[in-house]
Design a protein around this motif. Structure first.
Motif, PDB file in Angstrom:
ATOM      1  N   TYR A   2     120.337  72.402  51.266  1.00  0.00           N
ATOM      2  CA  TYR A   2     120.196  73.777  50.840  1.00  0.00           C
ATOM      3  C   TYR A   2     121.033  74.675  50.621  1.00  0.00           C
ATOM      4  O   TYR A   2     122.367  74.201  51.024  1.00  0.00           O
ATOM      5  CB  TYR A   2     119.042  74.237  51.924  1.00  0.00           C
ATOM      6  N   ILE A  52     122.296  78.903  50.586  1.00  0.00           N
ATOM      7  CA  ILE A  52     122.031  80.398  51.052  1.00  0.00           C
ATOM      8  C   ILE A  52     122.976  81.254  50.641  1.00  0.00           C
ATOM      9  O   ILE A  52     124.271  80.952  50.490  1.00  0.00           O
ATOM     10  CB  ILE A  52     122.014  80.363  52.618  1.00  0.00           C
ATOM     11  N   ARG A 103     111.413  81.515  57.055  1.00  0.00           N
ATOM     12  CA  ARG A 103     112.407  81.642  56.242  1.00  0.00           C
ATOM     13  C   ARG A 103     113.165  82.650  56.990  1.00  0.00           C
ATOM     14  O   ARG A 103     113.159  83.554  57.387  1.00  0.00           O
ATOM     15  CB  ARG A 103     112.459  81.882  55.063  1.00  0.00           C
ATOM     16  N   ILE A 130     120.313  87.352  54.906  1.00  0.00           N
ATOM     17  CA  ILE A 130     119.895  86.433  54.076  1.00  0.00           C
ATOM     18  C   ILE A 130     119.709  86.962  52.659  1.00  0.00           C
ATOM     19  O   ILE A 130     118.726  87.572  52.731  1.00  0.00           O
ATOM     20  CB  ILE A 130     119.347  85.297  54.747  1.00  0.00           C
ATOM     21  N   PHE A 141     117.642  81.894  49.649  1.00  0.00           N
ATOM     22  CA  PHE A 141     117.279  80.626  50.381  1.00  0.00           C
ATOM     23  C   PHE A 141     116.926  79.606  49.498  1.00  0.00           C
ATOM     24  O   PHE A 141     115.432  79.962  48.956  1.00  0.00           O
ATOM     25  CB  PHE A 141     116.716  80.970  51.622  1.00  0.00           C
TER      26      PHE A 141
END
Length: 203
Positions: free
Chosen positions: A43, A45, A159, A176, A179
Motif C-alpha cells: 500500500y 500513503i 481507514r 493522512i 491511502f
C-alpha cells in the motif's frame, strides 16, 4: 430462541458500564485496523507532518516488510532488517538496523498502524462526524520511544485519517492525505546511485 438471545445481549450491554463498552470498542477498532493493514500485500500513503512550526509532506510505499519513504530531500529505504536514510542536501547516508518494534510512521511505517499484540493499551476518546479516535497508552516499562499515541480512523472503513505522537511534552501530528493499494515494484536502495555521499554506519 434467536430473538431471546438478541434481547439478552441487549440487556447485558445496557447493564455494562459505559467505560467497559468504550474499552471494548477501542480494542475492536485497533484489532480491525491492525488486521486490515496486515492483510494488505502492499500500500501507499501520502501524508503531512506538523511539528511545532515545521510543516512538511511526504509519502511512503510498503511491500511486505520493506518500504520506501520520501519526505523533502530525504529518502529512507528499509528491507525489514536494514534501514538506509539518505539526506540529499547533506549528501550523506546513515545506515542502521530497522526497529521492528517501533510504531512510528516516520521510523517504521510498515508497523505504523499495527497495534495488535503491541504494548499499547487502547481507550476510546470520541466518536463523531464519521470518525473514531483511540488513545494508545504505552504499558509501564515497555520502553516505547513515544508517549501516548492518538489514532483517528474513519468509523465505517477504518481507514487511518491522522496519528499524533507525544514526545517529551511535544507532539508530532501526521495527517493522512492519500491511502491506496501499491503493487510495486518497490524502489530499493542502490549504493551506486549515491557514489560521492558520505557513508555513516551505525550497525
Amino acid at each position: 430462541m434467536k430473538k431471546a438471545v438478541v434481547c439478552l445481549l441487549g440487556v447485558v450491554c445496557m447493564l455494562l458500564p459505559p467505560a467497559v463498552l468504550a474499552q471494548s470498542r477501542a480494542e475492536e477498532v485497533v484489532a480491525a485496523l491492525s488486521a486490515q493493514m496486515r492483510a494488505l500485500e502492499g500500500y501507499e500513503i501520502g501524508f503531512e507532518v506538523a511539528m511545532g512550526e515545521y510543516r512538511g509532506t511526504g509519502s511512503y510505499f510498503v511491500s511486505g516488510d520493506s518500504y520506501y519513504l520520501v519526505m523533502g530531500d530525504n529518502e529512507v529505504f528499509a528491507d525489514g532488517s536494514t534501514r538506509f536514510e539518505v539526506s540529499n542536501s547533506r549528501r550523506e547516508i546513515i545506515v542502521g538496523e530497522t526497529d521492528a518494534a517501533s510504531r512510528s510512521l516516520l521510523d517504521n511505517p510498515v508497523r505504523a498502524f499495527d497495534f495488535l499484540d503491541s504494548e499499547y493499551a487502547p481507550s476510546l476518546l470520541w466518536v463523531r462526524d464519521g470518525a473514531t479516535a483511540v488513545l494508545l497508552t504505552p504499558a509501564a516499562g515497555s520502553g516505547a520511544p513515544t508517549g501516548n499515541i492518538t489514532l483517528v480512523v474513519a468509523t465505517a472503513s477504518l481507514r487511518p485519517q491522522s496519528i499524533v505522537y507525544d514526545f517529551d511534552g511535544g507532539q508530532v501530528t501526521v495527517r493522512i492525505l492519500r491511502f491506496g493499494p501499491f503493487d510495486g515494484p518497490l524502489r530499493t536502495f542502490d549504493r551506486a546511485a549515491y557514489p560521492d555521499y558520505e557513508w555513516i554506519d551505525f550497525r
